[in-house]
Enzyme design. Structure first.
Site, mmCIF file in Angstrom:
data_model
loop_
_atom_site.group_PDB
_atom_site.id
_atom_site.type_symbol
_atom_site.label_atom_id
_atom_site.label_comp_id
_atom_site.label_asym_id
_atom_site.label_seq_id
_atom_site.Cartn_x
_atom_site.Cartn_y
_atom_site.Cartn_z
ATOM 1 N N CYS A 72 39.792 81.532 12.718
ATOM 2 C CA CYS A 72 38.801 81.351 11.657
ATOM 3 C C CYS A 72 39.335 81.740 10.290
ATOM 4 O O CYS A 72 38.741 81.381 9.268
ATOM 5 C CB CYS A 72 37.540 82.151 11.979
ATOM 6 S SG CYS A 72 37.878 83.888 12.328
ATOM 7 N N GLU B 217 30.003 86.175 12.563
ATOM 8 C CA GLU B 217 31.327 85.894 12.002
ATOM 9 C C GLU B 217 31.582 84.424 12.278
ATOM 10 O O GLU B 217 31.853 84.025 13.413
ATOM 11 C CB GLU B 217 32.382 86.789 12.648
ATOM 12 C CG GLU B 217 33.702 86.790 11.897
ATOM 13 C CD GLU B 217 34.719 85.888 12.540
ATOM 14 O OE1 GLU B 217 34.975 84.809 11.948
ATOM 15 O OE2 GLU B 217 35.253 86.227 13.599
ATOM 16 N N VAL C 230 26.336 76.830 15.298
ATOM 17 C CA VAL C 230 25.730 77.627 16.370
ATOM 18 C C VAL C 230 25.230 78.958 15.824
ATOM 19 O O VAL C 230 24.173 79.454 16.225
ATOM 20 C CB VAL C 230 26.727 77.839 17.526
ATOM 21 C CG1 VAL C 230 26.155 78.802 18.570
ATOM 22 C CG2 VAL C 230 27.068 76.511 18.184
#
Length: 527
Positions: free
Chosen positions: A332, A298, A280
């Site tokens: 993440c 990020e 995305v």
């Protein structure tokens, strides 16, 4: 169009499903009954504090979707509907952008001290409502209450930090090349910011973006995840209470493709900041090119955690456990591959498995819980896909490896041994409670294996050798490196990745620059 298609696919992948098996099992029924009572009391506490918002925020007003549509926000632990929130799209987003644009001129003209005071009040209100925000977060995201409380403090720290940094946006005076000139550099706010945030840290990922944006004088349109909008709306409500003016913060949620396209196509939006998947992020970057927006991304990681044979085993176990299993592996910066030197592989594996066995899976509202559910059924299916791929290629399940008996989207904390670089567990981000153990021989092998990825967000190393810690830290192709530490994020340090893990930095003094433009002024004929 490509952006819309990508976000539709992401939304489809993230659709919530309720497991038929859990609905028929007695343990699942008891779990839901118990959690319903806790959830009801928690929601009532949030409601009593005036923080249960279900409408979008545009120009300081709480508004329904223009077509009246709503979406359900569900508790991932039970499948219960917590609330129905406005399902907004392009029209509402356009109005939010217009509101942010009109407010930008007055907000950016305030002194840094005035903006700082408003941000400080916002910070104080977040802290004073710490418990209600944590309850809301646990209900809609699933993380244990103790982790949610930590996130509230962590999220508030960005507001506090950038409230102070607002007063330190310094320009420059450059020595001129001609005596009758004076050369100056000003730093000015970029303008309206579109902030697209994820579900795994529903408060901190907003404050880490909105804090510096407001401090610089920018205004913001926030698009929170459709899975966790309630925390975002509560935080925005507190911002209004703090005196941050109407239009400075706007929140729209619902139809992700329409909202995303509206942000990308608007010439009034001068910056996009996004935390989420690499796929995305690439679409947002491409879509921003048409209007040449400033972009901060990020994105996904594939963090190696390297345990050398000279490491303190206890420190390595504690750090690896924290780096891997925080938020049930849904961060993440989670350790996605634990690389262990051959000489201590068996010893480390045995101790690590014992530590993982101590993790308590359950209701995030219960004090003893350390592992909550995954966000939805799609997340569980992804973990299962990775496990099946690994075992079909020779990996062995050392612990867990299946859905938890609690049902729903709970998954057992899992340790997988003998993982190799041809497996999905090695190549891609699993985003779940799965710890792959990978043996290596030499320091050079560890560095090569760690860098064998397109991602470059976080990495961890455990060693007692100071020279080795320097060598390996400098050789790793990552934006963040933890040495003998598994939790490294802080508001005072720059957060961001290299390679396909993103662009730009968040947090610290460097995070301010992402929301500023440089203006050079040459004053001539001064003699």
């Amino acid at each position: 169009m490509a952006m819309a298609m990508a976000m539709r696919r992401a939304a489809a992948l993230g659709a919530r499903h309720i497991l038929a098996a859990s609905s028929t099992s007695s343990s699942g029924v008891l779990l839901r009954r118990h959690m319903s009572v806790d959830a009801g009391a928690a929601m009532e506490k949030v409601r009593a504090a005036g923080l249960l918002r279900t409408q979008g925020l545009i120009g300081g007003k709480w508004v329904d979707a223009y077509d009246g549509k709503t979406i359900e926000v569900q508790n991932p632990a039970t499948g219960e509907t917590l609330a129905n929130v406005s399902c907004m799209g392009s029209k509402e987003t356009s109005d939010a952008i217009a509101s942010a644009h009109s407010t930008f001129y007055s907000w950016s003209k305030l002194t840094a001290n005035e903006r700082s005071k408003a941000l400080r009040k916002w910070h104080d209100l977040i802290i004073s409502h710490k418990e209600e925000l944590a309850l809301l977060m646990t209900l809609e995201q699933g993380k244990p209450m103790k982790e949610a409380l930590v996130e509230v403090t962590y999220g508030a720290s960005f507001i506090e930090y950038f409230a102070e940094e607002a007063k330190r946006i310094y320009g420059d005076i450059i020595p001129p090349t001609l005596s009758d000139r004076r050369l100056l550099v000003l730093k000015q706010p970029v303008g309206v910011v579109g902030a697209v945030t994820p579900w795994n840290f529903p408060l901190a990922m907003i404050t880490r973006k909105v804090g510096p944006a407001l401090a610089c004088g920018c205004t913001v349109v926030v698009k929170p995840s459709e899975f966790t909008p309630l925390t975002a709306l509560a935080a925005a409500d507190l911002a209004l209470q703090a005196g941050i003016p109407a239009g400075a913060i706007n929140v729209v949620m619902g139809n992700a493709p329409e909202i995303g396209d509206a942000l990308l196509q608007s010439t009034q939006v001068r910056k996009i900041t996004f935390t989420g998947s690499t796929a995305v992020g690439k679409k947002l970057m491409a879509g921003s090119a048409n209007t040449v927006k400033k972009v901060s991304l990020e994105l996904g990681g594939n963090a190696p955690c390297i345990v050398f044979d000279d490491a303190d085993i206890d420190v390595a176990i504690k750090g690896s456990l924290a780096a891997k299993f925080r938020n049930s592996g849904q961060t993440c910066v989670c350790a996605n591959r634990i690389l262990v030197q051959e000489g201590i592989y068996e010893k480390f594996a045995s101790a690590f498995i014992k530590a993982v066995q101590s993790l308590k899976v359950g209701n995030g509202l219960e004090e003893s819980t350390s592992q909550g559910p995954l966000i939805n059924e799609a997340a569980v299916q992804k973990v299962e896909k990775f496990i099946n791929d690994a075992t079909s290629k020779g990996a062995n399940i050392m612990l867990g490896g299946k859905r938890h008996s609690l049902g729903m989207s709970f998954y057992e904390p899992t340790v997988v041994g003998n993982v190799s670089n041809d497996m999905l567990l090695f190549r891609e981000e699993v985003f779940g409670p799965v710890a792959p153990l990978v043996p290596f021989k030499t320091e050079e092998d560890a560095i090569r294996m760690a860098n064998d990825t397109n991602a470059g967000l976080a990495a961890y190393i455990f060693t007692k050798s100071i020279p080795r810690s320097w060598r390996v830290s400098e050789a790793l192709e990552y934006g963040l490196v933890g040495v003998n530490e598994g939790i490294i994020s802080t508001e005072v340090a720059p957060f961001g990745g290299v390679k396909q893990s993103g662009l730009g930095r968040e947090g610290s003094k460097y995070g301010m620059d992402e929301y500023l433009e440089l203006k050079y002024i040459c004053m001539g004929n001064l003699n």
